[in-house]
Scaffold this active site. Structure first.
Site, short mmCIF file in Angstrom:
data_model
loop_
_atom_site.label_atom_id
_atom_site.label_comp_id
_atom_site.label_asym_id
_atom_site.label_seq_id
_atom_site.Cartn_x
_atom_site.Cartn_y
_atom_site.Cartn_z
N ARG A 86 0.88 -1.19 0.00
CA ARG A 86 0.00 0.00 0.00
C ARG A 86 0.91 1.22 0.00
NH1 ARG A 86 -5.34 1.52 3.41
NH2 ARG A 86 -6.14 0.13 1.81
N HIS A 106 -7.29 0.67 -6.60
CA HIS A 106 -7.55 -0.18 -5.43
C HIS A 106 -8.27 -1.44 -5.92
CE1 HIS A 106 -7.83 -1.27 -1.38
NE2 HIS A 106 -8.72 -0.43 -0.91
N GLN A 145 -10.26 -3.91 -3.59
CA GLN A 145 -11.55 -3.33 -3.18
C GLN A 145 -12.60 -3.55 -4.27
OE1 GLN A 145 -12.27 -1.48 -0.17
NE2 GLN A 145 -14.30 -1.92 -0.96
N ASP A 180 -17.16 7.44 -1.90
CA ASP A 180 -15.91 7.32 -1.15
C ASP A 180 -15.58 8.71 -0.60
OD1 ASP A 180 -13.45 6.50 -0.13
OD2 ASP A 180 -12.44 6.41 -2.07
N CYS A 193 -16.44 2.07 0.28
CA CYS A 193 -15.31 1.19 0.58
C CYS A 193 -14.88 1.30 2.03
CB CYS A 193 -14.14 1.52 -0.34
SG CYS A 193 -13.65 3.25 -0.25
N ARG A 210 -14.01 -8.39 1.46
CA ARG A 210 -12.60 -8.13 1.16
C ARG A 210 -11.77 -9.37 1.55
NH1 ARG A 210 -10.35 -3.08 1.12
NH2 ARG A 210 -8.49 -4.24 0.56
N1 NVA Z 1 -9.89 6.82 -1.67
C1 NVA Z 1 -9.56 6.37 -0.35
C2 NVA Z 1 -9.81 4.91 -0.21
C3 NVA Z 1 -9.53 4.32 1.13
C4 NVA Z 1 -9.77 2.85 1.18
C5 NVA Z 1 -8.10 6.71 -0.05
O1 NVA Z 1 -7.26 6.49 -0.92
O2 NVA Z 1 -7.81 7.19 1.04
N1 CP Z 2 -11.39 0.04 2.18
C1 CP Z 2 -10.13 -0.04 2.61
O1 CP Z 2 -9.18 -0.34 1.88
O2 CP Z 2 -10.00 0.21 3.95
P1 CP Z 2 -8.64 0.42 4.73
O3 CP Z 2 -8.04 1.71 4.25
O4 CP Z 2 -9.05 0.48 6.18
O5 CP Z 2 -7.73 -0.73 4.45
#
Ligand code: NVA
Ligand code: CP
Length: 307
Positions: free
Chosen positions: A104, A131, A134, A226, A266, A294
């Site tokens: 990540r 992602h 997801q 989101d 998400c 997930r």
């Molecule tokens: N768009 C959000 C998704 C989190 C799972 C982010 O990147 O923070």
């Molecule tokens: N939806 C998702 O990826 O959540 P986290 O950021 O908590 O992993």
């Protein structure tokens, strides 16, 4: 003979048949957890996270444990990716110890770099660009709820971000239409749209962009949103609250969609911003089923990559 290692970096990496196979394995994993309890015995998954996480980290760690394997969480300050040592050196070192890597990160090119130099599968656990874990779990969830997803319409309302990008690649591939409503200047990336449009043509479905949420959700089967400011955009949060004001998923908005419309997010959610408490808590909301799935879908991905 050496087999090419497989990565999971984008929805584009998967054919429709591969997605269907992942979903049918996910069904089996959900029905009979015990049967798969030793399948990844002796395997280790490294999780390198440069951003916070609840779902991604926990679902991968618990999922790996349920398959008989181990996982290793490496927080930002430990590996200090690209600062303490190069991504290539991290990839080459970890490949000697572990069987797969979830990354990540911020810049998507970090994931491509990790995959290039790693000899074990690399999984995209979210980048600023996409992602895919997801989106795959989301489509699985929609299928679970609606059964037949062909020609159903998902309306994504909010920021044209990483989650939106992955949904744009996923929906047409599985035969769903997608409407995306964003403020001007926050549309999804052009290259994603081009790929998504190619796929939509092939599958005879539609992709429509709007700058008005009410138009986008008309007759939709699923409404998805989101956060307005993603991880790494915290400084823009205040300005974005004003810009995105008309893109809140609230009761007034969802009334324009089909009766029984699925409400998806998400998570994490900023309740009162992109979605109201009332809507996310409503009986139409499937956000925690998404979160649960997930883990099941990722277990299937791990088996496919590691077996
Ligand atoms: N768009 C959000 C998704 C989190 C799972 C982010 O990147 O923070
Ligand atoms: N939806 C998702 O990826 O959540 P986290 O950021 O908590 O992993």
């Amino acid at each position: 003979m050496t087999m090419m290692k497989k990565d999971f970096i984008s929805i584009k990496d998967l054919t429709l048949k591969e997605i269907e196979d992942i979903f049918s394995l996910t069904d089996k994993l959900k029905k009979n957890k015990e049967k798969f309890s030793r399948v990844l015995s002796g395997k280790t998954l490294a999780l390198i996270f440069q951003k916070p996480s609840n779902r991604t980290r926990v679902s991968f760690e618990v999922g790996m444990h349920q398959l008989g394997g181990n996982s290793l969480y490496l927080a930002p300050h430990e590996i200090n990716l690209g600062v303490r040592e190069s991504i290539a050196d991290v990839a080459k070192t970890l490949s000697r110890y572990v069987d797969a890597i979830v990354l990540r990160t911020f810049e998507h090119k970090n994931i491509l770099e990790m995959a290039k130099f790693s000899s074990v599968p690399v999984i995209n656990g979210l980048s600023d660009f996409s992602h895919p874990c997801q989106a795959l779990a989301d489509i699985y969830t929609i299928k679970e709820k609606l059964k037949n997803i062909k020609n159903k319409t998902l309306a994504y309302v909010g920021d044209g971000n990483n989650v939106c990008n992955s949904l744009l690649l996923s929906c047409p591939k599985v035969g769903m239409n997608i409407n995306v409503a964003t403020p001007k200047g926050f549309e999804p990336q052009k290259n994603i749209l081009l790929d998504a449009k190619d796929m939509a043509k092939l599958q005879k479905v539609t992709i429509n962009l709007f700058h008005n949420a009410f138009e986008a959700v008309k007759g939709a089967d699923v409404i998805y949103t989101d956060v307005w400011a993603s991880m790494g955009q915290e400084k823009e949060a205040k300005a974005r609250k004003k810009i995105f004001k008309e893109f809140q998923v609230n009761k007034r908005l969802i009334q324009l969609a089909k009766k029984g419309v699925l409400i998806m997010h998400c998570l994490p959610a900023h309740r009162g911003e992109e979605i109201t408490d009332e809507v996310i808590n409503s009986k139409n909301s499937v956000v925690f089923d998404q979160a649960e799935n997930r883990m099941h879908v990722q277990k299937a991905i791990l088996i496919k990559l590691l077996k």
